[in-house]
Design an enzyme around this catalytic site. Structure first.
Site, PDB file in Angstrom:
ATOM      1  N   GLY A  80       0.832  -1.201   0.000  1.00  0.00           N
ATOM      2  CA  GLY A  80       0.000   0.000   0.000  1.00  0.00           C
ATOM      3  C   GLY A  80       0.860   1.242   0.000  1.00  0.00           C
ATOM      4  O   GLY A  80       2.042   1.212  -0.369  1.00  0.00           O
ATOM      5  N   SER A  81       0.288   2.340   0.434  1.00  0.00           N
ATOM      6  CA  SER A  81       1.001   3.612   0.410  1.00  0.00           C
ATOM      7  C   SER A  81       2.091   3.644   1.476  1.00  0.00           C
ATOM      8  O   SER A  81       2.032   2.928   2.484  1.00  0.00           O
ATOM      9  CB  SER A  81       0.023   4.762   0.646  1.00  0.00           C
ATOM     10  OG  SER A  81      -0.416   4.772   1.998  1.00  0.00           O
ATOM     11  N   THR A  82       3.069   4.506   1.262  1.00  0.00           N
ATOM     12  CA  THR A  82       4.152   4.653   2.236  1.00  0.00           C
ATOM     13  C   THR A  82       3.623   5.185   3.562  1.00  0.00           C
ATOM     14  O   THR A  82       4.043   4.745   4.639  1.00  0.00           O
ATOM     15  CB  THR A  82       5.236   5.582   1.670  1.00  0.00           C
ATOM     16  OG1 THR A  82       5.806   4.964   0.507  1.00  0.00           O
ATOM     17  CG2 THR A  82       6.338   5.827   2.689  1.00  0.00           C
ATOM     18  N   GLY A 128       1.967   2.367   5.260  1.00  0.00           N
ATOM     19  CA  GLY A 128       2.988   1.382   5.598  1.00  0.00           C
ATOM     20  C   GLY A 128       3.770   1.755   6.841  1.00  0.00           C
ATOM     21  O   GLY A 128       4.142   0.883   7.637  1.00  0.00           O
ATOM     22  N   GLU A 145       5.668  -3.485   0.876  1.00  0.00           N
ATOM     23  CA  GLU A 145       5.873  -2.982  -0.492  1.00  0.00           C
ATOM     24  C   GLU A 145       5.030  -1.732  -0.614  1.00  0.00           C
ATOM     25  O   GLU A 145       3.801  -1.790  -0.606  1.00  0.00           O
ATOM     26  CB  GLU A 145       5.482  -4.041  -1.522  1.00  0.00           C
ATOM     27  CG  GLU A 145       6.027  -3.716  -2.910  1.00  0.00           C
ATOM     28  CD  GLU A 145       4.973  -3.170  -3.847  1.00  0.00           C
ATOM     29  OE1 GLU A 145       5.006  -1.937  -4.093  1.00  0.00           O
ATOM     30  OE2 GLU A 145       4.130  -3.937  -4.314  1.00  0.00           O
TER      31      GLU A 145
END
Length: 486
Positions: A231-233, A236, A253
């Site tokens: 997903g998005s940083t 994450g 990831e």
């Protein structure tokens, strides 16, 4: 599809304990096409309970049986490709090409995991101790908390569960709020139909307002021994922090600000086609999409003209119409955000070579922007829409430095007719993946997939997935009694 979809716990459709549900909306029409159960903390705990109960039996299931179930599930998923295409068009706005690729690669993820189930799980170690056999053995970690995103729901939903299941773990899969059917329920049904025992894979869906609480409950459960997040940083980081509280290893990831480097010896027609694919496929909503085209100054203007001409011919609209190369973005907010990034850059002095303007609902045209500078949000933020920026440079070294000047490091492409030169450039890029004489989007289930820096850590694919979701133990077998000094 109009019926309410339940959670899947112990292979059974299970309503949320509260009876709540949440709408699942078509991004092109804005209409609700189904509702899904809205899980709360108690539902998450029930799913982990089921996974924990099933854990020992699944870990003890023979590798060949695990392989056979995963292989049958792959065949089942592949046989439902037409259903997947219809589902993804309705749920995520995906065109048939992207949805069909999802079904194909999702099945390949399951097949690669099936092959991994019977690979060696340990090795005999050298030892200085006489009469001792020293072994390194890999064993299932336990319950895995898996998170699947909406943008490639079948690919990444399958990747979220395939290696953990092959390694003998049980899984609780939190489906994306924006694609709960495609990223979770549809996949689980294929596995159940293939013979997966109850409790081995459980799927929870939730209302977006409850996402943080549901994630915290799942990751914070001490019975969860691995976390698998794509997903998005920003999200994450939160997941990683939650996992760290329990010292639970997490494979992440995350986002990308990917660059496609076009050297001065590149075939410009090929380069324009490569950019068109990597910037606009699935409306740029792929973690590997090329936001930045870093081109040698001597060819940048001509390359821009070729990309802009191709972009202008890409129509955006109903994903069910094969005449449309682009479907809508996932929702109107996403389209408005992309438009805001482009409009802001233009106000600061950038120029449109193609596209731009006001979104039509969730649709935004294929867009090319030049004159972008490093102080613009468009230059620094992951766009996640059908937009690329063309950035001229004067040398290979400058191209590498510009590509690396990002907190992200997922993937990159290098276009050149000289593979030796491409190799040298690739070696200088700080990304987890580089493709020489290809663009930034590629994935194979056996390859080590993942990024560096803000794009995450850990690797999926082949043996890397099995290693990520298993524990390594050292076991010794002594054939005769040892002499102790006291």
């Amino acid at each position: 599809m109009t019926e309410q979809r339940a959670l899947i716990i112990d292979n059974q459709p299970t309503p949320a304990a509260s009876g709540r549900s949440t709408p699942d909306t078509n991004p092109y029409t804005g209409e609700v096409f189904t509702t899904v159960a809205a899980a709360a903390e108690s539902d998450v705990t029930a799913a982990v309970d089921a996974a924990e109960r099933a854990g020992r039996d699944w870990a003890d299931t023979s590798p060949s049986r695990r392989r056979d179930i995963l292989w049958r599930a792959a065949d089942t998923l592949a046989s439902r490709a037409e259903q997947a295409i219809e589902l993804m068009a309705t749920e995520t706005g995906a065109t048939a090409g992207w949805a069909g690729f999802n079904a194909e690669l999702g099945a390949a993820m399951l097949r690669e995991a099936a092959a991994s189930a019977t690979r060696p799980i340990g090795e005999v170690l050298a030892t200085d101790a006489p009469g001792v056999m020293s072994l390194s053995v890999r064993e299932p970690a336990g319950v895995v908390a898996a998170f699947a995103p909406w943008n490639a729901p079948l690919i990444l939903g399958c990747r979220a569960i395939a290696a953990p299941l092959a390694a003998g773990n049980t899984v609780v899969l939190k489906a994306s709020e924006k694609a709960p059917v495609a990223s979770g329920l549809f996949i689980a049904e294929a596995l159940i139909d293939a013979g997966l025992p109850p409790g081995v894979l459980n799927v929870i869906s939730n209302d977006p307002a409850d996402a943080a609480d549901v994630a915290a409950t799942l990751v914070g459960d001490r019975r969860v021994r691995r976390v698998n997040f794509t997903g998005s940083t920003m999200a994450g980081r939160r997941i990683a922090a939650l996992a760290a509280e329990s010292l639970t290893p997490a494979v992440l990831e995350l986002g990308g600000k990917n660059a496609l480097l076009v050297l001065d010896d590149a075939d410009l027609d090929y380069a324009a086609r490569a950019v068109t694919f990597s910037a606009y496929f699935n409306s740029g909503q792929i973690c590997m999409s090329a936001d930045r085209v870093v081109a040698h100054r001597s060819i940048a203007a001509e390359l821009t003209e070729r990309i802009a001409a191709r972009a202008a011919n890409l129509s955006c609209g109903d994903p069910g119409d094969p005449a449309n190369a682009l479907g809508p973005l996932i929702d109107t907010d996403a389209a408005a955000r992309v438009a805001s990034l482009v409009d802001g850059a233009v106000r600061q002095g950038a120029a449109l070579a193609a596209g731009g303007g006001t979104p039509d609902g969730a649709c935004y045209p294929a867009t090319v922007v030049t004159g972008v500078t490093e102080d613009m949000p468009l230059h620094n933020e992951e766009i996640f829409g059908p937009v690329c920026t063309v950035l001229p440079v004067d040398s290979d070294a400058e191209a590498v430095a510009l590509a690396n000047a990002s907190p992200y490091g997922l993937t990159a492409g290098v276009l050149t007719e000289n593979l030796s030169r491409g190799w040298e450039v690739a070696r200088g890029l700080r990304t987890g993946i580089v493709h020489v004489n290809d663009q930034s989007i590629d994935d194979e289930p056996q390859a080590p997939f993942g990024g560096v820096k803000d794009s995450g850590h850990g690797r999926f694919g082949g043996r890397h997935g099995i290693e990520a979701f298993s524990e390594t133990r050292w076991i010794t077998l002594r054939g005769r009694h040892k002499q102790f000094p006291i």
